[in-house]
Design a protein around this motif. Structure first.
Motif, mmCIF file in Angstrom:
data_model
loop_
_atom_site.group_PDB
_atom_site.id
_atom_site.type_symbol
_atom_site.label_atom_id
_atom_site.label_comp_id
_atom_site.label_asym_id
_atom_site.label_seq_id
_atom_site.Cartn_x
_atom_site.Cartn_y
_atom_site.Cartn_z
ATOM 1 N N LEU A 151 75.100 40.389 50.470
ATOM 2 C CA LEU A 151 74.442 41.178 51.526
ATOM 3 C C LEU A 151 73.278 40.406 52.132
ATOM 4 N N PHE A 152 72.596 39.615 51.302
ATOM 5 C CA PHE A 152 71.501 38.763 51.786
ATOM 6 C C PHE A 152 72.056 37.730 52.779
ATOM 7 N N LEU A 153 73.186 37.120 52.422
ATOM 8 C CA LEU A 153 73.808 36.119 53.307
ATOM 9 C C LEU A 153 74.342 36.777 54.580
ATOM 10 N N ILE A 154 74.834 38.004 54.438
ATOM 11 C CA ILE A 154 75.330 38.739 55.616
ATOM 12 C C ILE A 154 74.180 38.981 56.598
ATOM 13 N N SER A 155 73.012 39.364 56.067
ATOM 14 C CA SER A 155 71.872 39.604 56.965
ATOM 15 C C SER A 155 71.382 38.289 57.580
ATOM 16 N N PHE A 156 71.486 37.196 56.816
ATOM 17 C CA PHE A 156 71.107 35.888 57.363
ATOM 18 C C PHE A 156 72.011 35.507 58.548
ATOM 19 N N LEU A 157 73.294 35.822 58.413
ATOM 20 C CA LEU A 157 74.241 35.477 59.487
ATOM 21 C C LEU A 157 73.854 36.139 60.810
ATOM 22 N N ALA A 158 73.351 37.381 60.718
ATOM 23 C CA ALA A 158 72.946 38.092 61.941
ATOM 24 C C ALA A 158 71.788 37.356 62.608
ATOM 25 N N VAL A 159 70.816 36.891 61.788
ATOM 26 C CA VAL A 159 69.661 36.155 62.323
ATOM 27 C C VAL A 159 70.131 34.824 62.923
ATOM 28 N N HIS A 160 71.036 34.142 62.191
ATOM 29 C CA HIS A 160 71.550 32.838 62.634
ATOM 30 C C HIS A 160 72.288 32.973 63.975
ATOM 31 N N LEU A 161 73.122 33.995 64.077
ATOM 32 C CA LEU A 161 73.886 34.185 65.321
ATOM 33 C C LEU A 161 72.955 34.509 66.481
ATOM 34 N N THR A 162 71.948 35.339 66.213
ATOM 35 C CA THR A 162 70.989 35.685 67.275
ATOM 36 C C THR A 162 70.319 34.413 67.794
ATOM 37 N N GLY A 163 69.901 33.557 66.869
ATOM 38 C CA GLY A 163 69.274 32.288 67.269
ATOM 39 C C GLY A 163 70.237 31.421 68.066
ATOM 40 N N ASN A 164 71.481 31.331 67.609
ATOM 41 C CA ASN A 164 72.481 30.488 68.281
ATOM 42 C C ASN A 164 72.786 30.961 69.700
ATOM 43 N N LEU A 165 72.739 32.280 69.892
ATOM 44 C CA LEU A 165 73.079 32.807 71.224
ATOM 45 C C LEU A 165 72.089 32.327 72.293
ATOM 46 N N PHE A 166 70.903 31.877 71.853
ATOM 47 C CA PHE A 166 69.923 31.327 72.809
ATOM 48 C C PHE A 166 70.417 30.007 73.411
ATOM 49 N N LEU A 167 71.448 29.407 72.776
ATOM 50 C CA LEU A 167 72.065 28.199 73.369
ATOM 51 C C LEU A 167 72.605 28.507 74.764
ATOM 52 N N LEU A 168 73.093 29.747 74.913
ATOM 53 C CA LEU A 168 73.682 30.142 76.199
ATOM 54 C C LEU A 168 72.599 30.372 77.255
ATOM 55 N N ALA A 169 71.336 30.547 76.790
ATOM 56 C CA ALA A 169 70.230 30.794 77.726
ATOM 57 C C ALA A 169 69.622 29.490 78.264
ATOM 58 N N GLY A 170 70.027 28.348 77.723
ATOM 59 C CA GLY A 170 69.558 27.076 78.249
ATOM 60 C C GLY A 170 68.761 26.257 77.247
ATOM 61 N N GLN A 171 68.462 25.027 77.648
ATOM 62 C CA GLN A 171 67.856 24.041 76.745
ATOM 63 C C GLN A 171 66.473 24.465 76.244
ATOM 64 N N GLU A 172 65.606 24.895 77.185
ATOM 65 C CA GLU A 172 64.225 25.218 76.794
ATOM 66 C C GLU A 172 64.194 26.417 75.843
ATOM 67 N N SER A 173 64.952 27.478 76.181
ATOM 68 C CA SER A 173 64.972 28.695 75.347
ATOM 69 C C SER A 173 65.397 28.348 73.927
ATOM 70 N N PHE A 174 66.504 27.591 73.811
ATOM 71 C CA PHE A 174 67.024 27.302 72.472
ATOM 72 C C PHE A 174 66.067 26.413 71.694
ATOM 73 N N ASN A 175 65.524 25.409 72.371
ATOM 74 C CA ASN A 175 64.612 24.491 71.671
ATOM 75 C C ASN A 175 63.362 25.214 71.166
ATOM 76 N N LEU A 176 62.869 26.167 71.972
ATOM 77 C CA LEU A 176 61.679 26.912 71.540
ATOM 78 C C LEU A 176 62.012 27.844 70.374
ATOM 79 N N VAL A 177 63.215 28.439 70.404
ATOM 80 C CA VAL A 177 63.636 29.299 69.287
ATOM 81 C C VAL A 177 63.795 28.450 68.026
ATOM 82 N N ALA A 178 64.430 27.270 68.181
ATOM 83 C CA ALA A 178 64.640 26.382 67.028
ATOM 84 C C ALA A 178 63.289 25.928 66.468
#
Lengths: 247, 224
Positions: free
Chosen positions: B20-47
């Protein structure tokens, strides 16, 4: 109807078993699977061969004695029945039928299709009872039990201890059997005081006797001749965890 | 505690909690990854936020421990379970009684582990120990994680591996999600169906979400 039967033959617990092929004809559609085996045994005895040993008693799905693994499924290709209730109409004439005993480390084969299921008795001896001294029998209406709870307890209590859950499980887990026994008692007022202690004792005995762990695949529920629900396993988990965390 | 862990239910409890801990991590990871679709600056700042935030930095070793415990205990149970039936059945027909993922969780877990090693060496190792470009946003220099990721996602076979990894993960979650609640005793006849539905929806979101990102960049690269 006629069939090619591949039946597990094993002289005793120490000997190496093997499948033996038999061709049988003249099987009536109206026969049960066990009657078909009776018919086979009659022909084997008449030809001077040893009959196939298999367990049976009530032949009406109550006693839990019959325990055959037929064509890859405990109790054969039908749902919510014990082997004794399986009819030959579930097969087509000409079919090859593979008949095996339950296979599990905790259920050693004694002879042919008979296994030793004493492990279930040992689990029951570890806690499948009520030891509370209740005194004289009280007036029934003084301990009200709701219809829902009574029904759920009854759904667990109909376990016949046949062992199909162990045979169906890829890990040879006995969780459905233990869960049914724990649930049946934990749900009713007389069994509640010892519910957690009982869960701990029965799980410890189950582990000690070499049954596997539960993977929640649901195969046991699907193959249980009495349709005992997986929800009882969740209750067993709950009772066990509560017992551990309270102490 | 050791006697609890020695029981079959104790081990399943640990596998469920870490799952369940890993499942909740996946949600955070996917949310972060989706910023890739928002462009270079957004993703780099999230990373950059992910790499420098104290809470996330604290959670990182816990995540590694969670993965390790989940894998070790599952492997232990799976291996010991193999000895519970010394003589196998000649014929087994599970088709009508249980789902394929539920019967093959260890295989799926193994494939996910292989993918995880590849994934960590591609990105996590590279960002921690490799040569990275930096970009100035405002007054802070930030690692160009966007170029590192999108540079990989224009190679078709990388994309294929990532889509396959997401599918394996989705199948693993399809059984794992409800199974975790089940092993914790948090299941009854009413919640059984609901948990299956929530688990199925979550698995689809994770599979589609993690597949969509590499496919998006590959299509963008191929269509110019």
């Amino acid at each position: 109807m006629e069939f090619k039967l591949k039946i597990w033959r094993q002289k005793n617990a120490r000997s190496q078993g093997a499948f033996v092929e038999y061709f049988i004809s003249g099987v009536s559609k109206e026969m049960s699977f066990l009657e078909m085996l009776d018919y086979l045994n009659k022909t084997l005895i008449e030809s001077g061969d040893n009959p196939v040993a298999f367990e049976h008693d009530c032949r009406e799905g109550i006693c839990g004695s019959c325990s055959l693994y037929i064509n890859g499924r405990p109790h054969g290709p039908d749902d919510l029945i014990a082997t004794c209730e399986l009819r030959m109409t579930k097969f087509k004439s000409g079919d090859t039928i593979i008949v095996e005993p339950w296979r599990a480390k905790s259920f050693p084969v004694l002879r042919d299709l008979i296994v030793d299921r004493y492990a279930f008795d040992k689990i029951m001896q570890a806690g499948g009872f009520i030891s509370v001294n209740s005194g004289a029998a009280p007036e029934a209406n003084s301990i009200p039990v709701s219809r829902e709870v009574a029904d759920e307890a009854f759904d667990a209590a109909i376990c016949i201890g046949c062992g199909a859950c162990v045979a169906a499980c890829k890990n040879s887990s006995a969780m459905l059997f233990v869960a049914a026994k724990v649930s049946q008692l934990a749900l009713l007022p007389q069994g509640k005081p010892e519910a957690e202690k009982r869960a701990r004792a029965m799980v410890a005995k189950m582990d000690e006797l070499g049954f596997g762990s539960c993977s929640n695949t649901g195969a046991c529920e699907a193959e249980c001749p009495k349709g005992i629900s997986l929800a009882h396993i969740a209750r067993l988990n709950r009772e066990f965890l509560l017992a551990v965390f309270k102490t | 505690m050791s006697s609890f862990i020695n029981t079959s239910i104790g081990k399943k409890f640990l596998i469920s909690i870490t799952g369940l801990f890993l499942i909740s991590f996946l949600a955070v990871h996917l949310t972060g990854n989706l910023f890739l679709l928002a462009g270079q600056e957004s993703f780099n700042l999230v990373a950059h936020f992910m790499a420098t935030d104290r809470v996330i930095s604290f959670m990182e070793p816990l995540l590694a421990v969670g993965f390790l415990l989940h894998i070790v205990f599952t492997a232990y149970l799976t291996i010991t379970n193999q000895f519970k039936r010394p003589q196998k059945f000649a014929k087994v027909d599970h088709r009508q009684t249980s789902s394929w993922p539920s019967q093959n969780m260890f295989v799926l877990g193994g494939l996910i582990f292989i993918f995880l090693v590849l994934h960590l060496s591609n990105f996590w190792y590279q960002m921690q120990f490799g040569e990275m470009d930096y970009i100035l946003y405002g007054d802070i220099w930030v690692q160009d994680a966007y170029s590192l990721v999108t540079g990989k996602f224009i190679i078709w076979w990388y994309v294929l591996i990532y889509v396959a990894g997401a599918v394996f993960l989705g199948l693993h979650l399809l059984h794992g999600f409800k199974s975790a609640f089940f092993s914790l005793g948090l299941y009854n006849k009413v919640w059984g169906g609901r948990l299956m539905l929530i688990g199925a929806i979550y698995s689809i979101i994770i599979t589609v979400g993690f597949s969509l990102i590499p496919v998006y960049f590959l299509i963008g690269h191929l269509t110019g």
